[in-house]
Design a protein around this motif. Structure first.
Motif, PDB file in Angstrom:
ATOM      1  N   VAL A  10       9.162  -1.546  -2.908  1.00 58.43           N
ATOM      2  CA  VAL A  10       8.140  -1.610  -1.862  1.00 58.43           C
ATOM      3  C   VAL A  10       8.730  -1.008  -0.588  1.00 58.43           C
ATOM      4  O   VAL A  10       9.810  -1.429  -0.146  1.00 58.43           O
TER       5      VAL A  10
ATOM      6  N   ILE B 288       1.779   1.831   2.776  1.00 57.33           N
ATOM      7  CA  ILE B 288       2.592   1.042   1.844  1.00 57.33           C
ATOM      8  C   ILE B 288       2.850   1.898   0.617  1.00 57.33           C
ATOM      9  O   ILE B 288       1.918   2.481   0.051  1.00 57.33           O
TER      10      ILE B 288
ATOM     11  N   VAL C 183       4.398   1.709  -3.258  1.00 50.91           N
ATOM     12  CA  VAL C 183       4.821   0.824  -4.338  1.00 50.91           C
ATOM     13  C   VAL C 183       5.167   1.692  -5.540  1.00 50.91           C
ATOM     14  O   VAL C 183       4.366   2.551  -5.939  1.00 50.91           O
TER      15      VAL C 183
ATOM     16  N   ILE D   2      -1.312  -5.133  -7.590  1.00 55.13           N
ATOM     17  CA  ILE D   2      -1.021  -4.526  -6.285  1.00 55.13           C
ATOM     18  C   ILE D   2      -2.293  -4.426  -5.450  1.00 55.13           C
ATOM     19  O   ILE D   2      -2.416  -3.564  -4.578  1.00 55.13           O
TER      20      ILE D   2
ATOM     21  N   ARG E 271      -1.317  -7.331  -0.729  1.00 59.70           N
ATOM     22  CA  ARG E 271      -0.679  -6.323   0.130  1.00 59.70           C
ATOM     23  C   ARG E 271      -0.827  -6.728   1.593  1.00 59.70           C
ATOM     24  O   ARG E 271      -1.880  -7.209   2.012  1.00 59.70           O
TER      25      ARG E 271
ATOM     26  N   VAL F 167       4.258  -6.714  -0.799  1.00 64.12           N
ATOM     27  CA  VAL F 167       3.421  -6.594  -1.994  1.00 64.12           C
ATOM     28  C   VAL F 167       3.807  -7.710  -2.947  1.00 64.12           C
ATOM     29  O   VAL F 167       4.947  -7.741  -3.433  1.00 64.12           O
TER      30      VAL F 167
END
Length: 210
Positions: free
Chosen positions: A91, A110, A112, A124, A129, A197
Motif C-alpha cells: 500500500v 492510493i 495497492v 480493496i 480505503r 487499505v
C-alpha cells in the motif's frame, strides 16, 4: 780433359737444382693447409629463422559463464485464488506534486499491489480505503477522505502478481471531521499524507502548501 770437367760441373749443378726443388716441395707439403677463398658479398651473418613465441595464457579472455537458469514459477494450487496475506500486499500513498499554492486542489492517489508470486483475492473497496492528512510531525489528524465521502460498497479483486490498482481523489486543502461538519482552510506549511487499505498503512509522504 777441360771439356769433361765442364760436363761434370754442369751435371752436378743440375743434380743440386733438383735436390733443392724436391726439398722445397717437401717443406711446403708439410705446412698448414691454405684456406679456401671466401666469396665476395655482404659481411652480415645469414638471417636467423624466426622462433614462434607462445601466447601468454593471461592474455586470453575466458568464455562467459552460462546464464543461470530461471527459477521455475510457482504453480497455483487447484481451485480459486486464496485470500492475500498482508505480507504480499503493498500500500502506497502518492501526491501528484510536491508543492501546491494554498487554495489549489491537491491530487492524492492510493496504490495497492500484489508483491507475492501467486494471484490472490483482496477486499480493496471504498469501505476499507482511507487517505489521511496530518501535521508534519504526524501528531495531529487534519483531514480524512472518510469524513466527507461515502464509504459504502465492496470490491473484492483477484490481484495478479505485480498488478497495481490505483484510486485517486482531490483534496481542497481544508480540515475535516467525521460527518463532514466543519472545514477550515490550512495555511502554508509541510504536511504528511498516509494511505490505508484494510488496516494496512503506507509510509507517509511529505508535501508542501505555499
Amino acid at each position: 780433359m777441360y771439356r769433361r770437367r765442364r760436363v761434370l760441373a754442369a751435371g752436378g749443378a743440375v743434380v743440386a737444382l733438383v735436390l733443392v726443388v724436391w726439398l722445397v716441395g717437401a717443406l711446403i707439403g708439410r705446412g698448414d693447409p691454405v684456406p679456401a677463398p671466401v666469396a665476395a658479398g655482404s659481411s652480415s651473418p645469414p638471417p636467423q629463422a624466426e622462433t614462434p613465441v607462445p601466447a601468454s595464457s593471461s592474455s586470453t579472455t575466458p568464455p562467459p559463464p552460462p546464464p543461470a537458469p530461471e527459477p521455475p514459477k510457482p504453480t497455483p494450487p487447484p481451485g480459486p485464488p486464496q485470500p492475500c496475506d498482508d505480507a504480499q500486499v503493498s500500500v502506497k500513498a502518492q501526491v501528484e506534486k510536491t508543492a501546491y499554492p494554498v487554495g489549489e486542489q491537491v491530487g492524492f492517489t492510493i496504490l495497492v499491489s500484489n508483491t507475492g508470486p501467486l494471484p490472490c483475492t483482496k477486499e480493496i473497496g471504498r469501505a476499507v480505503r482511507e487517505l489521511v492528512v496530518t501535521s508534519a510531525d504526524g501528531a495531529t489528524r487534519l483531514w480524512s477522505s472518510n469524513d466527507c465521502f461515502a464509504t459504502d460498497g465492496s470490491e473484492v479483486r483477484v490481484m495478479q502478481p505485480g498488478e497495481v490498482f490505483d484510486f485517486g481523489i482531490k483534496w481542497r486543502g481544508t480540515t475535516s471531521e467525521p460527518g463532514c461538519a466543519k472545514h477550515t482552510r490550512l495555511g502554508p506549511g509541510d504536511y504528511l499524507l498516509t494511505a490505508k487499505v484494510a488496516g494496512k498503512v503506507s509510509d507517509p509522504v511529505v508535501f508542501r502548501m505555499t
